[in-house]
Design an enzyme around this catalytic site. Structure first.
Site, short mmCIF file in Angstrom:
data_model
loop_
_atom_site.label_atom_id
_atom_site.label_comp_id
_atom_site.label_asym_id
_atom_site.label_seq_id
_atom_site.Cartn_x
_atom_site.Cartn_y
_atom_site.Cartn_z
N GLU A 3 0.87 -1.19 0.00
CA GLU A 3 0.00 0.00 0.00
C GLU A 3 0.90 1.22 0.00
OE1 GLU A 3 -3.04 0.23 3.12
OE2 GLU A 3 -2.77 2.41 3.21
N GLU B 188 -2.46 11.50 2.75
CA GLU B 188 -3.29 10.97 3.84
C GLU B 188 -2.95 11.69 5.12
OE1 GLU B 188 -2.61 6.99 5.33
OE2 GLU B 188 -4.68 6.81 6.00
#
Ligand code: NAG
Ligand code: NAG
Ligand code: NAG
Ligand code: NAG
Ligand code: NAG
Ligand code: NAG
Ligand code: NAG
Ligand code: NAG
Ligand code: NAG
Ligand code: NAG
Ligand code: NAG
Ligand code: NAG
Length: 398
Positions: free
Chosen positions: A208, A213
Protein backbone atom coordinates in the site's frame (compact mmCIF):
# COMPACT_ATOMS: atom_id res chain seq x y z
CA UNK A 1 15.39 22.79 -40.08
CA UNK A 2 16.40 19.11 -40.02
CA UNK A 3 19.84 19.95 -41.40
CA UNK A 4 20.29 22.67 -38.84
CA UNK A 5 19.44 20.30 -35.97
CA UNK A 6 21.86 17.68 -37.28
CA UNK A 7 24.77 20.07 -37.61
CA UNK A 8 24.07 21.55 -34.22
CA UNK A 9 24.12 18.08 -32.65
CA UNK A 10 27.44 17.25 -34.33
CA UNK A 11 29.08 20.39 -33.04
CA UNK A 12 27.80 19.90 -29.50
CA UNK A 13 29.02 16.29 -29.43
CA UNK A 14 32.50 17.32 -30.47
CA UNK A 15 32.44 20.07 -27.84
CA UNK A 16 33.25 22.86 -30.28
CA UNK A 17 30.30 25.01 -29.24
CA UNK A 18 30.62 25.19 -25.46
CA UNK A 19 27.40 27.18 -25.13
CA UNK A 20 25.41 24.54 -27.02
CA UNK A 21 25.34 22.17 -24.08
CA UNK A 22 22.77 23.15 -21.53
CA UNK A 23 21.11 21.10 -18.81
CA UNK A 24 17.32 21.09 -18.34
CA UNK A 25 17.59 21.84 -14.62
CA UNK A 26 20.25 23.00 -12.19
CA UNK A 27 20.29 22.55 -8.40
CA UNK A 28 22.32 24.25 -5.68
CA UNK A 29 23.36 22.38 -2.50
CA UNK A 30 22.22 19.03 -3.88
CA UNK A 31 24.18 16.15 -5.33
CA UNK A 32 23.22 12.74 -6.70
CA UNK A 33 24.19 9.98 -4.31
CA UNK A 34 26.20 7.21 -5.97
CA UNK A 35 25.82 6.34 -9.67
CA UNK A 36 29.20 7.97 -10.41
CA UNK A 37 30.80 7.16 -13.78
CA UNK A 38 33.98 9.19 -13.33
CA UNK A 39 35.43 12.49 -12.08
CA UNK A 40 36.89 15.14 -14.42
CA UNK A 41 38.66 18.36 -13.35
CA UNK A 42 36.76 21.38 -14.63
CA UNK A 43 34.60 24.41 -13.96
CA UNK A 44 30.88 23.84 -13.59
CA UNK A 45 30.16 25.25 -17.05
CA UNK A 46 32.45 22.61 -18.59
CA UNK A 47 30.77 19.62 -16.92
CA UNK A 48 27.83 19.58 -19.34
CA UNK A 49 30.07 18.78 -22.30
CA UNK A 50 32.06 16.18 -20.37
CA UNK A 51 28.76 14.49 -19.53
CA UNK A 52 27.49 14.67 -23.14
CA UNK A 53 30.66 12.96 -24.30
CA UNK A 54 29.95 9.87 -22.16
CA UNK A 55 27.23 7.67 -23.63
CA UNK A 56 25.81 6.64 -20.24
CA UNK A 57 26.03 10.08 -18.56
CA UNK A 58 22.61 11.63 -17.84
CA UNK A 59 23.46 14.12 -15.09
CA UNK A 60 26.40 15.56 -13.20
CA UNK A 61 27.39 17.17 -9.94
CA UNK A 62 30.19 19.65 -9.43
CA UNK A 63 32.21 20.39 -6.32
CA UNK A 64 35.41 22.36 -5.82
CA UNK A 65 36.74 22.12 -9.36
CA UNK A 66 35.58 18.59 -10.12
CA UNK A 67 32.82 17.42 -12.45
CA UNK A 68 31.27 14.20 -11.11
CA UNK A 69 29.59 12.44 -14.03
CA UNK A 70 26.45 10.41 -13.21
CA UNK A 71 24.63 7.51 -14.86
CA UNK A 72 21.37 8.37 -13.08
CA UNK A 73 19.60 11.66 -12.28
CA UNK A 74 18.66 10.33 -8.82
CA UNK A 75 18.68 10.01 -5.87
CA UNK A 76 19.13 13.67 -5.07
CA UNK A 77 20.91 14.23 -1.80
CA UNK A 78 21.49 17.35 0.33
CA UNK A 79 25.15 18.48 0.07
CA UNK A 80 26.23 22.07 0.78
CA UNK A 81 28.46 23.53 -1.92
CA UNK A 82 27.55 21.03 -4.62
CA UNK A 83 25.89 22.00 -7.87
CA UNK A 84 23.94 19.40 -9.84
CA UNK A 85 22.45 19.45 -13.32
CA UNK A 86 20.41 17.04 -15.41
CA UNK A 87 20.54 16.55 -19.18
CA UNK A 88 17.46 16.09 -21.34
CA UNK A 89 16.41 12.42 -21.07
CA UNK A 90 16.42 10.10 -24.09
CA UNK A 91 13.09 8.89 -25.42
CA UNK A 92 13.27 5.62 -23.46
CA UNK A 93 13.33 7.61 -20.24
CA UNK A 94 10.59 10.08 -21.11
CA UNK A 95 7.13 9.67 -19.61
CA UNK A 96 4.06 10.11 -21.75
CA UNK A 97 0.38 10.22 -20.89
CA UNK A 98 -1.21 6.78 -20.41
CA UNK A 99 -4.50 7.45 -18.55
CA UNK A 100 -6.15 10.80 -17.94
CA UNK A 101 -8.93 10.79 -15.40
CA UNK A 102 -10.57 14.19 -15.87
CA UNK A 103 -13.67 16.09 -16.85
CA UNK A 104 -16.84 14.30 -17.91
CA UNK A 105 -15.08 10.91 -18.25
CA UNK A 106 -13.37 11.13 -14.83
CA UNK A 107 -15.54 8.45 -13.21
CA UNK A 108 -15.58 6.04 -16.19
CA UNK A 109 -12.43 4.29 -15.03
CA UNK A 110 -13.37 4.19 -11.34
CA UNK A 111 -15.55 1.87 -9.30
CA UNK A 112 -17.56 3.24 -6.35
CA UNK A 113 -17.37 0.91 -3.35
CA UNK A 114 -20.61 0.72 -1.35
CA UNK A 115 -19.77 -1.93 1.21
CA UNK A 116 -18.87 -1.27 4.86
CA UNK A 117 -15.77 0.94 5.14
CA UNK A 118 -12.79 -1.46 5.14
CA UNK A 119 -10.74 1.18 7.00
CA UNK A 120 -13.07 1.22 10.00
CA UNK A 121 -14.32 4.81 9.71
CA UNK A 122 -17.90 5.90 10.35
CA UNK A 123 -19.12 6.59 6.82
CA UNK A 124 -21.74 5.24 4.47
CA UNK A 125 -19.90 4.78 1.16
CA UNK A 126 -22.50 5.14 -1.57
CA UNK A 127 -23.00 3.68 -5.02
CA UNK A 128 -22.39 5.98 -7.99
CA UNK A 129 -26.17 6.38 -8.47
CA UNK A 130 -26.67 7.32 -4.79
CA UNK A 131 -23.69 9.67 -4.86
CA UNK A 132 -25.06 11.41 -7.96
CA UNK A 133 -28.57 11.77 -6.55
CA UNK A 134 -27.19 13.15 -3.26
CA UNK A 135 -24.96 15.57 -5.21
CA UNK A 136 -21.79 14.06 -3.73
CA UNK A 137 -20.12 13.78 -7.15
CA UNK A 138 -20.32 16.40 -9.86
CA UNK A 139 -18.35 17.46 -12.91
CA UNK A 140 -18.30 21.26 -12.97
CA UNK A 141 -18.73 23.30 -16.13
CA UNK A 142 -14.97 23.96 -16.41
CA UNK A 143 -14.20 20.24 -16.09
CA UNK A 144 -13.16 20.15 -12.42
CA UNK A 145 -14.45 17.12 -10.52
CA UNK A 146 -16.21 17.59 -7.16
CA UNK A 147 -16.31 14.73 -4.66
CA UNK A 148 -18.01 15.68 -1.38
CA UNK A 149 -19.64 14.36 1.76
CA UNK A 150 -23.38 14.61 2.61
CA UNK A 151 -23.80 18.00 4.32
CA UNK A 152 -27.59 18.03 4.73
CA UNK A 153 -28.63 14.82 6.53
CA UNK A 154 -28.79 14.22 10.28
CA UNK A 155 -27.81 10.55 10.51
CA UNK A 156 -29.56 8.63 13.32
CA UNK A 157 -27.14 7.41 15.98
CA UNK A 158 -28.59 3.92 15.67
CA UNK A 159 -28.11 3.71 11.89
CA UNK A 160 -25.72 0.92 10.90
CA UNK A 161 -23.53 3.36 8.92
CA UNK A 162 -22.52 6.98 9.28
CA UNK A 163 -22.61 10.00 6.99
CA UNK A 164 -22.81 9.36 3.23
CA UNK A 165 -19.42 9.74 1.52
CA UNK A 166 -17.47 8.44 -1.49
CA UNK A 167 -14.62 5.99 -2.05
CA UNK A 168 -13.62 5.32 -5.64
CA UNK A 169 -11.06 2.79 -6.90
CA UNK A 170 -9.41 2.72 -10.32
CA UNK A 171 -10.31 -0.03 -12.80
CA UNK A 172 -6.79 0.02 -14.31
CA UNK A 173 -4.11 -1.64 -12.17
CA UNK A 174 -0.53 -0.38 -12.09
CA UNK A 175 2.93 -1.82 -11.46
CA UNK A 176 4.97 1.31 -12.21
CA UNK A 177 4.49 4.80 -13.66
CA UNK A 178 4.15 8.47 -12.84
CA UNK A 179 0.93 9.53 -11.10
CA UNK A 180 -0.02 13.21 -10.88
CA UNK A 181 -3.03 14.16 -8.73
CA UNK A 182 -3.79 17.85 -9.25
CA UNK A 183 -6.36 19.41 -6.94
CA UNK A 184 -7.82 22.80 -6.16
CA UNK A 185 -9.25 21.70 -2.79
CA UNK A 186 -9.12 18.72 -0.41
CA UNK A 187 -11.64 17.68 2.27
CA UNK A 188 -11.40 19.50 5.60
CA UNK A 189 -13.56 19.60 8.70
CA UNK A 190 -13.96 18.06 12.16
CA UNK A 191 -13.31 14.32 12.09
CA UNK A 192 -12.24 14.14 8.41
CA UNK A 193 -9.63 11.66 7.16
CA UNK A 194 -9.15 12.04 3.38
CA UNK A 195 -6.70 10.04 1.28
CA UNK A 196 -5.31 9.48 -2.20
CA UNK A 197 -3.51 6.15 -2.13
CA UNK A 198 -3.03 2.76 -3.74
CA UNK A 199 -3.15 -0.83 -2.55
CA UNK A 200 -3.57 -4.40 -3.71
CA UNK A 201 -4.86 -7.63 -2.22
CA UNK A 202 -3.74 -9.79 -0.61
CA UNK A 203 -2.83 -6.96 1.76
CA UNK A 204 -0.18 -6.13 2.90
CA UNK A 205 1.72 -8.67 0.74
CA UNK A 206 1.13 -6.64 -2.43
CA UNK A 207 1.68 -3.34 -0.65
CA UNK A 208 0.00 0.00 0.00
CA UNK A 209 1.31 3.46 -0.93
CA UNK A 210 -0.29 6.43 0.86
CA UNK A 211 0.48 9.47 -1.27
CA UNK A 212 -1.93 11.89 0.43
CA UNK A 213 -3.29 10.97 3.84
CA UNK A 214 -3.78 12.77 7.12
CA UNK A 215 -6.48 13.65 9.65
CA UNK A 216 -8.24 16.94 10.32
CA UNK A 217 -5.94 18.06 13.19
CA UNK A 218 -2.75 17.87 11.09
CA UNK A 219 -1.00 20.75 9.25
CA UNK A 220 0.97 18.34 7.04
CA UNK A 221 0.51 15.38 4.76
CA UNK A 222 1.81 12.02 5.98
CA UNK A 223 3.33 9.72 3.35
CA UNK A 224 3.30 6.01 4.24
CA UNK A 225 4.07 2.53 2.96
CA UNK A 226 2.47 -0.64 4.28
CA UNK A 227 4.13 -3.96 3.43
CA UNK A 228 4.78 -7.50 4.54
CA UNK A 229 8.03 -8.24 6.40
CA UNK A 230 11.53 -7.20 5.31
CA UNK A 231 10.94 -3.76 3.85
CA UNK A 232 12.90 -1.06 5.67
CA UNK A 233 13.74 2.42 4.35
CA UNK A 234 16.87 4.54 4.92
CA UNK A 235 16.29 6.99 7.78
CA UNK A 236 18.86 9.41 6.30
CA UNK A 237 17.22 12.88 6.14
CA UNK A 238 19.48 13.92 3.24
CA UNK A 239 17.20 12.23 0.71
CA UNK A 240 13.92 13.93 1.60
CA UNK A 241 12.15 17.25 1.98
CA UNK A 242 10.26 15.85 4.93
CA UNK A 243 10.94 14.12 8.24
CA UNK A 244 10.75 10.60 9.57
CA UNK A 245 10.15 12.32 12.92
CA UNK A 246 9.06 9.75 15.47
CA UNK A 247 7.77 7.39 12.78
CA UNK A 248 9.39 4.04 12.07
CA UNK A 249 11.30 3.32 8.84
CA UNK A 250 10.14 -0.32 8.89
CA UNK A 251 7.19 -0.62 6.50
CA UNK A 252 5.99 -3.99 7.83
CA UNK A 253 2.40 -3.56 8.94
CA UNK A 254 0.24 -5.65 11.24
CA UNK A 255 -2.42 -3.45 12.89
CA UNK A 256 -3.53 -6.34 15.14
CA UNK A 257 -0.06 -6.35 16.64
CA UNK A 258 0.08 -2.53 16.78
CA UNK A 259 2.65 -2.30 13.95
CA UNK A 260 1.62 0.48 11.58
CA UNK A 261 4.27 0.73 8.81
CA UNK A 262 6.67 3.50 7.79
CA UNK A 263 5.72 7.18 7.46
CA UNK A 264 7.30 10.47 6.47
CA UNK A 265 5.87 13.83 7.56
CA UNK A 266 5.74 16.27 4.64
CA UNK A 267 6.25 19.97 5.51
CA UNK A 268 3.45 22.03 7.08
CA UNK A 269 1.01 23.48 4.57
CA UNK A 270 0.72 20.27 2.52
CA UNK A 271 -2.64 19.34 4.08
CA UNK A 272 -5.99 20.72 5.15
CA UNK A 273 -7.02 24.36 5.38
CA UNK A 274 -3.56 25.82 4.65
CA UNK A 275 -3.39 23.76 1.44
CA UNK A 276 -6.89 24.89 0.47
CA UNK A 277 -6.23 28.55 1.28
CA UNK A 278 -3.17 28.45 -0.97
CA UNK A 279 -5.43 27.34 -3.83
CA UNK A 280 -4.52 23.66 -3.77
CA UNK A 281 -1.58 21.85 -5.29
CA UNK A 282 -0.24 18.58 -6.63
CA UNK A 283 0.56 15.16 -5.15
CA UNK A 284 2.82 13.16 -7.45
CA UNK A 285 4.23 9.67 -7.19
CA UNK A 286 6.93 8.17 -9.41
CA UNK A 287 7.11 4.39 -9.17
CA UNK A 288 10.14 2.98 -10.96
CA UNK A 289 9.30 -0.73 -10.96
CA UNK A 290 12.66 -2.13 -9.81
CA UNK A 291 14.39 0.86 -8.27
CA UNK A 292 12.34 3.26 -6.14
CA UNK A 293 9.16 5.13 -5.27
CA UNK A 294 9.44 8.93 -4.96
CA UNK A 295 6.66 11.28 -3.85
CA UNK A 296 6.36 15.07 -4.13
CA UNK A 297 3.78 17.39 -2.55
CA UNK A 298 3.57 20.80 -4.21
CA UNK A 299 1.44 23.66 -2.88
CA UNK A 300 0.33 26.62 -5.04
CA UNK A 301 2.04 28.62 -6.41
CA UNK A 302 5.06 26.26 -6.29
CA UNK A 303 3.96 23.80 -8.98
CA UNK A 304 6.71 22.62 -11.37
CA UNK A 305 6.27 24.30 -14.74
CA UNK A 306 5.81 21.05 -16.69
CA UNK A 307 2.88 20.07 -14.46
CA UNK A 308 1.40 23.58 -14.42
CA UNK A 309 1.53 23.80 -18.21
CA UNK A 310 -0.01 20.35 -18.67
CA UNK A 311 3.04 18.97 -20.49
CA UNK A 312 2.38 15.53 -22.00
CA UNK A 313 5.93 14.57 -20.93
CA UNK A 314 6.48 15.70 -17.33
CA UNK A 315 9.96 14.95 -15.96
CA UNK A 316 10.23 14.31 -12.20
CA UNK A 317 14.00 14.70 -12.39
CA UNK A 318 13.38 18.45 -12.76
CA UNK A 319 11.25 18.69 -9.60
CA UNK A 320 13.99 18.77 -7.00
CA UNK A 321 14.30 16.87 -3.73
CA UNK A 322 11.22 14.66 -3.22
CA UNK A 323 9.21 14.66 0.01
CA UNK A 324 9.63 10.89 0.18
CA UNK A 325 12.27 8.59 -1.27
CA UNK A 326 11.72 4.84 -0.90
CA UNK A 327 14.51 2.87 -2.61
CA UNK A 328 14.26 -0.83 -3.39
CA UNK A 329 17.21 -3.13 -2.87
CA UNK A 330 18.58 -5.38 -0.15
CA UNK A 331 16.47 -3.79 2.58
CA UNK A 332 13.22 -3.80 0.62
CA UNK A 333 12.74 -5.85 -2.53
CA UNK A 334 10.63 -4.32 -5.31
CA UNK A 335 8.32 -7.34 -5.08
CA UNK A 336 6.66 -5.76 -2.00
CA UNK A 337 4.51 -3.66 -4.39
CA UNK A 338 2.31 -5.15 -7.09
CA UNK A 339 -0.93 -4.60 -8.99
CA UNK A 340 -1.87 -1.31 -7.32
CA UNK A 341 -5.41 0.07 -7.53
CA UNK A 342 -5.67 3.86 -7.07
CA UNK A 343 -8.10 5.07 -4.40
CA UNK A 344 -9.62 8.47 -3.64
CA UNK A 345 -11.80 8.63 -0.54
CA UNK A 346 -13.07 10.82 2.27
CA UNK A 347 -13.35 8.91 5.52
CA UNK A 348 -14.74 10.19 8.84
CA UNK A 349 -13.86 9.23 12.42
CA UNK A 350 -12.35 5.73 12.83
CA UNK A 351 -9.43 4.86 15.08
CA UNK A 352 -6.81 7.37 13.85
CA UNK A 353 -9.22 10.31 14.10
CA UNK A 354 -10.54 8.85 17.38
CA UNK A 355 -7.04 9.11 18.86
CA UNK A 356 -7.29 12.94 18.51
CA UNK A 357 -11.02 13.71 18.63
CA UNK A 358 -12.08 14.83 22.15
CA UNK A 359 -13.84 11.84 23.70
CA UNK A 360 -12.54 9.42 21.05
CA UNK A 361 -14.06 7.67 18.06
CA UNK A 362 -17.58 7.27 19.47
CA UNK A 363 -17.83 10.99 20.30
CA UNK A 364 -16.57 11.70 16.79
CA UNK A 365 -19.37 9.55 15.32
CA UNK A 366 -22.01 11.27 17.45
CA UNK A 367 -20.76 14.70 16.42
CA UNK A 368 -20.36 13.93 12.72
CA UNK A 369 -23.75 12.21 12.40
CA UNK A 370 -25.52 15.08 14.20
CA UNK A 371 -23.91 18.06 12.45
CA UNK A 372 -24.18 17.99 8.65
CA UNK A 373 -23.49 21.72 8.49
CA UNK A 374 -19.81 21.11 9.38
CA UNK A 375 -19.18 19.17 6.13
CA UNK A 376 -19.58 21.82 3.44
CA UNK A 377 -15.76 21.97 3.06
CA UNK A 378 -15.22 18.22 3.17
CA UNK A 379 -14.78 17.99 -0.58
CA UNK A 380 -12.18 17.35 -3.25
CA UNK A 381 -12.08 19.64 -6.23
CA UNK A 382 -9.89 17.72 -8.68
CA UNK A 383 -8.29 19.37 -11.69
CA UNK A 384 -7.02 16.06 -13.05
CA UNK A 385 -5.47 12.72 -12.21
CA UNK A 386 -3.00 11.68 -14.89
CA UNK A 387 -0.90 8.55 -15.20
CA UNK A 388 2.21 8.53 -17.39
CA UNK A 389 4.30 5.56 -18.53
CA UNK A 390 7.76 5.22 -20.09
CA UNK A 391 7.85 3.67 -23.58
CA UNK A 392 8.04 -0.13 -23.69
CA UNK A 393 7.39 -0.43 -19.95
CA UNK A 394 5.42 -3.68 -19.68
CA UNK A 395 4.70 -3.06 -15.99
CA UNK A 396 3.10 0.37 -16.00
CA UNK A 397 -0.58 -0.47 -16.53
CA UNK A 398 -2.49 -3.76 -16.66
C1 NAG B 1 38.04 27.54 -14.58
O1 NAG B 1 37.82 28.87 -15.02
C2 NAG B 1 38.91 29.74 -14.74
C3 NAG B 1 38.51 31.16 -15.09
O2 NAG B 1 37.79 31.18 -16.30
C4 NAG B 1 40.12 29.29 -15.50
O3 NAG B 1 41.21 30.12 -15.19
C5 NAG B 1 40.48 27.88 -15.07
O4 NAG B 1 41.55 27.39 -15.81
C6 NAG B 1 39.28 26.96 -15.24
N1 NAG B 1 39.59 25.69 -14.64
C7 NAG B 1 39.43 24.53 -15.29
C8 NAG B 1 39.84 23.29 -14.55
O5 NAG B 1 39.01 24.46 -16.41
C1 NAG C 1 39.37 22.00 -3.03
O1 NAG C 1 40.40 21.40 -3.79
C2 NAG C 1 41.70 21.81 -3.43
C3 NAG C 1 42.70 21.13 -4.37
O2 NAG C 1 42.24 21.16 -5.67
C4 NAG C 1 41.98 21.40 -2.00
O3 NAG C 1 43.26 21.90 -1.62
C5 NAG C 1 40.94 21.99 -1.10
O4 NAG C 1 41.12 21.49 0.20
C6 NAG C 1 39.55 21.59 -1.59
N1 NAG C 1 38.55 22.27 -0.78
C7 NAG C 1 37.52 21.65 -0.27
C8 NAG C 1 36.58 22.48 0.55
O5 NAG C 1 37.30 20.46 -0.45
C1 NAG D 1 23.64 26.65 0.04
O1 NAG D 1 23.98 26.38 1.38
C2 NAG D 1 24.72 27.44 1.98
C3 NAG D 1 25.18 26.96 3.34
O2 NAG D 1 24.09 26.49 4.09
C4 NAG D 1 23.83 28.67 2.06
O3 NAG D 1 24.55 29.74 2.61
C5 NAG D 1 23.37 29.04 0.66
O4 NAG D 1 22.45 30.10 0.73
C6 NAG D 1 22.70 27.85 0.00
N1 NAG D 1 22.39 28.20 -1.38
C7 NAG D 1 21.17 28.13 -1.87
C8 NAG D 1 20.96 28.60 -3.28
O5 NAG D 1 20.23 27.66 -1.24
C1 NAG E 1 15.68 2.45 -26.14
O1 NAG E 1 15.58 1.09 -25.75
C2 NAG E 1 15.68 0.18 -26.82
C3 NAG E 1 15.38 -1.21 -26.28
O2 NAG E 1 16.06 -1.45 -25.08
C4 NAG E 1 17.05 0.32 -27.44
O3 NAG E 1 17.16 -0.56 -28.53
C5 NAG E 1 17.24 1.75 -27.93
O4 NAG E 1 18.53 1.93 -28.39
C6 NAG E 1 17.01 2.73 -26.78
N1 NAG E 1 17.02 4.09 -27.28
C7 NAG E 1 17.76 5.03 -26.75
C8 NAG E 1 17.60 6.40 -27.33
O5 NAG E 1 18.50 4.83 -25.81
C1 NAG F 1 -11.30 3.89 -19.28
O1 NAG F 1 -12.27 4.75 -19.88
C2 NAG F 1 -12.23 4.75 -21.29
C3 NAG F 1 -13.27 5.71 -21.83
O2 NAG F 1 -13.73 6.58 -20.90
C4 NAG F 1 -12.52 3.35 -21.81
O3 NAG F 1 -12.38 3.34 -23.21
C5 NAG F 1 -11.54 2.38 -21.17
O4 NAG F 1 -11.90 1.07 -21.54
C6 NAG F 1 -11.58 2.47 -19.68
N1 NAG F 1 -10.57 1.58 -19.11
C7 NAG F 1 -10.85 0.71 -18.15
C8 NAG F 1 -9.72 -0.15 -17.68
O5 NAG F 1 -11.94 0.62 -17.65
C1 NAG G 1 -33.49 3.66 15.48
O1 NAG G 1 -34.27 4.26 16.46
C2 NAG G 1 -35.57 4.67 15.98
C3 NAG G 1 -36.27 5.47 17.06
O2 NAG G 1 -36.01 4.90 18.32
C4 NAG G 1 -36.32 3.44 15.57
O3 NAG G 1 -37.61 3.81 15.07
C5 NAG G 1 -35.56 2.72 14.49
O4 NAG G 1 -36.18 1.50 14.15
C6 NAG G 1 -34.14 2.41 14.93
N1 NAG G 1 -33.39 1.94 13.77
C7 NAG G 1 -32.51 0.97 13.84
C8 NAG G 1 -31.79 0.64 12.56
O5 NAG G 1 -32.34 0.31 14.87
C1 NAG H 1 -26.40 4.90 2.81
O1 NAG H 1 -26.82 6.00 2.07
C2 NAG H 1 -27.77 5.69 1.10
C3 NAG H 1 -28.05 6.93 0.27
O2 NAG H 1 -28.50 7.95 1.07
C4 NAG H 1 -29.04 5.16 1.78
O3 NAG H 1 -30.00 4.81 0.81
C5 NAG H 1 -28.68 3.95 2.60
O4 NAG H 1 -29.81 3.53 3.35
C6 NAG H 1 -27.56 4.26 3.56
N1 NAG H 1 -27.12 3.02 4.16
C7 NAG H 1 -27.01 2.85 5.48
C8 NAG H 1 -26.60 1.49 5.92
O5 NAG H 1 -27.19 3.76 6.27
C1 NAG I 1 12.65 -11.69 6.44
O1 NAG I 1 14.05 -11.78 6.53
C2 NAG I 1 14.47 -12.71 7.53
C3 NAG I 1 15.97 -12.58 7.68
O2 NAG I 1 16.58 -12.55 6.43
C4 NAG I 1 14.05 -14.10 7.09
O3 NAG I 1 14.42 -15.04 8.06
C5 NAG I 1 12.54 -14.11 6.94
O4 NAG I 1 12.13 -15.37 6.41
C6 NAG I 1 12.07 -13.02 6.00
N1 NAG I 1 10.61 -12.97 6.05
C7 NAG I 1 9.86 -12.93 4.96
C8 NAG I 1 8.37 -12.90 5.17
O5 NAG I 1 10.35 -12.92 3.84
C1 NAG J 1 -0.36 -10.07 13.18
O1 NAG J 1 -0.31 -10.02 14.57
C2 NAG J 1 -1.20 -10.93 15.19
C3 NAG J 1 -1.20 -10.62 16.68
O2 NAG J 1 0.11 -10.56 17.15
C4 NAG J 1 -0.79 -12.34 14.84
O3 NAG J 1 -1.68 -13.23 15.41
C5 NAG J 1 -0.80 -12.50 13.32
O4 NAG J 1 -0.31 -13.76 12.96
C6 NAG J 1 0.06 -11.44 12.66
N1 NAG J 1 -0.11 -11.51 11.24
C7 NAG J 1 0.93 -11.47 10.40
C8 NAG J 1 0.61 -11.54 8.95
O5 NAG J 1 2.08 -11.39 10.79
C1 NAG K 1 4.06 22.61 11.95
O1 NAG K 1 2.84 22.87 12.58
C2 NAG K 1 2.78 22.34 13.90
C3 NAG K 1 1.36 22.45 14.41
O2 NAG K 1 0.77 23.63 13.98
C4 NAG K 1 3.78 23.08 14.76
O3 NAG K 1 3.76 22.56 16.08
C5 NAG K 1 5.15 22.87 14.17
O4 NAG K 1 6.09 23.63 14.87
C6 NAG K 1 5.19 23.28 12.71
N1 NAG K 1 6.46 22.86 12.15
C7 NAG K 1 7.19 23.65 11.41
C8 NAG K 1 8.46 23.06 10.90
O5 NAG K 1 6.87 24.79 11.14
C1 NAG L 1 -0.92 -9.24 -10.64
O1 NAG L 1 -2.02 -9.37 -11.50
C2 NAG L 1 -1.78 -10.27 -12.58
C3 NAG L 1 -2.98 -10.19 -13.50
O2 NAG L 1 -4.15 -10.40 -12.79
C4 NAG L 1 -1.55 -11.66 -12.02
O3 NAG L 1 -1.27 -12.55 -13.06
C5 NAG L 1 -0.36 -11.61 -11.06
O4 NAG L 1 -0.20 -12.88 -10.44
C6 NAG L 1 -0.57 -10.56 -9.99
N1 NAG L 1 0.65 -10.44 -9.21
C7 NAG L 1 0.70 -10.60 -7.89
C8 NAG L 1 2.03 -10.52 -7.27
O5 NAG L 1 -0.29 -10.81 -7.21
C1 NAG M 1 -23.01 21.70 1.03
O1 NAG M 1 -21.68 21.92 0.52
C2 NAG M 1 -21.67 22.54 -0.74
C3 NAG M 1 -20.21 22.73 -1.16
O2 NAG M 1 -19.43 21.72 -0.81
C4 NAG M 1 -22.34 23.88 -0.69
O3 NAG M 1 -22.37 24.44 -1.99
C5 NAG M 1 -23.74 23.75 -0.14
O4 NAG M 1 -24.30 25.02 0.03
C6 NAG M 1 -23.73 23.01 1.18
N1 NAG M 1 -25.09 22.77 1.61
C7 NAG M 1 -25.55 23.20 2.79
C8 NAG M 1 -26.97 22.85 3.09
O5 NAG M 1 -24.84 23.79 3.59
Amino acid sequence: MFLFVTVYALYSCSGILAQSCSPIVQYTNLTINGNTISNVAGNFSDCCQYCQQKSNCVAYSWYNGTCILKSSAQPLYKAVGYLTAVLSPNSNNTYSLQTSYNGSTFFNNFTFISYTDPSGGDVNYTTQAQAQSLGLVQVLAGGQVYIGVDNTTIVPLNATRGRAAVRIQSKPIYNSGLFIFNLAHMPEGLGTWPAFWSYANPWPYNGEIDILEAIYTMPNNQISLHTSQNCTMPSNPGYINGAWGTKTTDCFTNYTAGISGCSIEAPNGTFGSAFNQAGGGVFAMEWDRFNFIRIWNFVQPNIPSDIASGSPNPNPSTWGLPNAYFPFGQNCSATHFNNQTLVINTDLCGSWVGSKFPGGASNCSTFVRSNPQYYSNAYYLINSLNVYCKPNDPYCVL
